[in-house]
Motif scaffolding. Structure first.
Motif, short mmCIF file in Angstrom:
data_model
loop_
_atom_site.label_atom_id
_atom_site.label_comp_id
_atom_site.label_asym_id
_atom_site.label_seq_id
_atom_site.Cartn_x
_atom_site.Cartn_y
_atom_site.Cartn_z
N ALA A 73 87.17 -79.05 35.36
CA ALA A 73 87.70 -80.40 35.50
C ALA A 73 86.63 -81.44 35.17
CB ALA A 73 88.21 -80.61 36.93
N GLU A 74 85.42 -81.23 35.62
CA GLU A 74 84.33 -82.18 35.33
C GLU A 74 83.99 -82.19 33.84
OE1 GLU A 74 82.09 -82.01 39.69
OE2 GLU A 74 81.42 -80.69 38.08
N ALA A 80 86.72 -84.17 32.18
CA ALA A 80 86.56 -85.60 32.48
C ALA A 80 85.52 -86.24 31.58
CB ALA A 80 86.18 -85.78 33.94
N PHE A 117 94.81 -80.42 33.12
CA PHE A 117 94.62 -80.91 34.48
C PHE A 117 95.86 -80.59 35.33
CE2 PHE A 117 90.88 -83.70 33.70
CZ PHE A 117 90.21 -83.41 34.88
N ALA A 156 87.01 -85.95 39.37
CA ALA A 156 87.01 -85.66 37.94
C ALA A 156 88.36 -86.02 37.32
CB ALA A 156 86.70 -84.18 37.69
N ARG A 157 89.43 -85.71 38.02
CA ARG A 157 90.78 -86.02 37.53
C ARG A 157 90.97 -87.54 37.41
NH1 ARG A 157 95.66 -85.55 40.90
NH2 ARG A 157 97.50 -85.51 39.57
N THR A 158 90.48 -88.29 38.38
CA THR A 158 90.60 -89.75 38.34
C THR A 158 89.80 -90.33 37.18
OG1 THR A 158 90.91 -89.84 40.74
CG2 THR A 158 90.21 -91.86 39.65
N THR A 159 88.59 -89.82 36.98
CA THR A 159 87.74 -90.30 35.87
C THR A 159 88.41 -90.05 34.53
OG1 THR A 159 85.73 -89.90 37.14
CG2 THR A 159 85.50 -90.02 34.75
N TYR A 160 88.96 -88.85 34.38
CA TYR A 160 89.65 -88.51 33.13
C TYR A 160 90.82 -89.45 32.89
CZ TYR A 160 92.49 -85.93 29.78
OH TYR A 160 93.25 -85.58 28.70
N THR A 161 91.61 -89.70 33.91
CA THR A 161 92.80 -90.55 33.77
C THR A 161 92.42 -91.96 33.34
OG1 THR A 161 93.96 -89.26 35.46
CG2 THR A 161 94.81 -91.45 34.98
N ARG A 207 89.67 -92.95 31.72
CA ARG A 207 89.17 -92.94 30.33
C ARG A 207 90.31 -92.74 29.35
NH1 ARG A 207 86.02 -88.80 28.94
NH2 ARG A 207 85.16 -90.02 27.21
N ARG A 208 91.27 -91.94 29.73
CA ARG A 208 92.42 -91.69 28.85
C ARG A 208 93.24 -92.96 28.66
NH1 ARG A 208 97.77 -89.74 29.68
NH2 ARG A 208 98.55 -88.53 27.91
#
Length: 414
Positions: free
Chosen positions: A136-137, A140, A152, A180-185, A187-188
């Motif tokens: 996940a990291e 992200a 994810f 990590a999931r929040t960071t990815y979201t 940036r996406r």
């Protein structure tokens, strides 16, 4: 097993058919079977004992083989212990209980194995969650905006399916995964905002392409039009995607303009194809006639003249459909090759140098046969039959070779 040592030895029957069993706790009544011989009444309860004995044997086997383990094995032993203690059966019930008690070490070992298995499962779960956090990291920090969101989602479902481990470790791992999931979201979402701006630019470019295509579709020069539409298509692909709903509508407009142009071009080509088909039929008929009259080529000069006449008529006919070109050309090549082969064969038969080589071969074999004949005659006169036979064998061989050489010589024309 005799009655004195068998299951029946643990019971007795009174005159009224009442049956008793003897255990370490004393004698107790197990039932009554009136109006039958004592042995038959006793046998009824012995069969119950034998059934219990079979269950104990089966439990021993399954526990020993590992088919039953842990809590399941303990429950089975406890149930059988209770069942035997209350059983209305005649036999060595104490012996059955002793056999069940003898399973205690095995059950203890299996329980210990179960605890070890749970510890191992705990470790595997921890390792699995740590692996998910690591992945996940990594997601992200990456730019996989299409497959990353699906991954994810899959990781989250896999996380939910795993059991919890100790609270502190589980909470820490979940915090890292969730972060990590929040960071990815985030940036996406930023990436998609940038992509939307690019799609707006693509929309403007495609609208310009459509305007140009509307003018190009009016041309009567189909070659120029087709090349122009290929260039426009390359520009269309290079422009990128417009907003999702808009892109489909723009493509429908552009495709309709192309279809109109190529449909008009195909109508003209269909007229040409009709003419080409007639040319094909005429060429096929001419080929049929030429193949029948020229093949096989027995006279090289006549065949060559007939082929030249055919080729002149064939070339006067116009174009044929594309898919017929190869078949027709193959047939023409076969005619041409047949004439060429006939010319080559005629030259081979009239080549003076080749004829002389064939004559020299015949003369060489004749001279060798004459030499061997003289040797044979000399051997016969001297009485050397072995040498005479060897000479005869060689004469036969050279005679066979000369006959073959003579056939090759006879093929040459004078």
């Amino acid at each position: 097993m005799s009655e004195s040592t068998g299951p029946a030895s643990f019971g007795r029957v009174e005159e009224d058919g009442t049956v008793f069993v003897t255990t370490s706790a004393g004698e107790r009544r197990v039932g009554q079977v009136p109006d039958v011989p004592p042995a038959e009444a006793l046998e009824f309860f012995v069969r119950r004992f034998l059934a219990l004995e079979t269950e104990v044997s089966l439990a021993e086997a399954r526990i020993g083989s590992g088919a039953l383990g842990g809590d399941e094995a303990r429950k089975k032993v406890d149930a059988l212990t209770t069942q035997i203690g209350e059983a209305n059966a005649v036999g060595d019930l104490d012996g059955l209980l002793a056999r069940l008690q003898a399973l205690a070490p095995t059950l203890a070992a299996k329980q210990e194995a179960k605890r070890a298995e749970r510890a191992e499962a705990h470790a595997r779960t921890k390792q699995a969650k740590e692996g998910m956090v690591t992945e996940a990291e990594k997601l992200a920090a990456g730019n996989d905006w299409r497959d990353g969101v699906n991954r994810f989602r899959t990781l989250l479902e896999e996380w939910k399916a795993l059991p919890r481990i100790d609270k502190a470790t589980d909470d820490d791992l979940w915090h890292r995964f969730s972060s990590a999931r929040t960071t990815y979201t985030r940036r996406r979402k930023a990436q998609f905002a940038e992509r939307n701006a690019a799609r707006s630019t693509a929309q403007q470019a495609k609208e310009q392409i459509i305007a140009e295509s509307e003018e190009l579709a009016k041309t009567e020069d189909f070659g120029v039009g087709a090349a122009g539409f290929r260039d426009l298509m390359n520009r269309w692909k290079a422009a990128g995607s417009a907003p999702r709903g808009v892109d489909d509508k723009l493509w429908a407009r552009f495709r309709a303009i192309q279809d109109e142009f190529f449909g008009r071009r195909n109508a003209v080509l269909d007229e040409q194809n009709a003419e080409f088909t007639e040319n094909q039929k005429a060429k096929e008929a001419l080929l049929d006639q030429a193949e029948a009259s020229i093949l096989p080529v027995t006279d090289a000069e006549a065949g060559k003249a007939a082929y030249r006449d055919f080729l002149a008529k064939f070339n006067e006919l116009g174009k044929v459909p594309r898919d017929a070109i190869r078949t027709l050309d193959d047939r023409v090549r076969k005619l041409d090759q047949a004439v060429r082969n006939a010319e080559a064969e005629q030259w081979r038969r009239t080549d003076p140098e080749a004829r002389q080589r064939a004559q020299d071969t015949v003369d060489m074999f004749t001279a060798q046969i004459d030499k061997l004949t003289a040797q044979r005659d000399s051997a016969e006169q001297s009485g050397n039959s072995k040498a005479a036979k060897e000479a005869d064998a060689s004469i036969a061989t050279y005679t066979s070779w000369r006959e073959q050489a003579q056939k090759a010589l006879d093929e040459f024309t004078a």
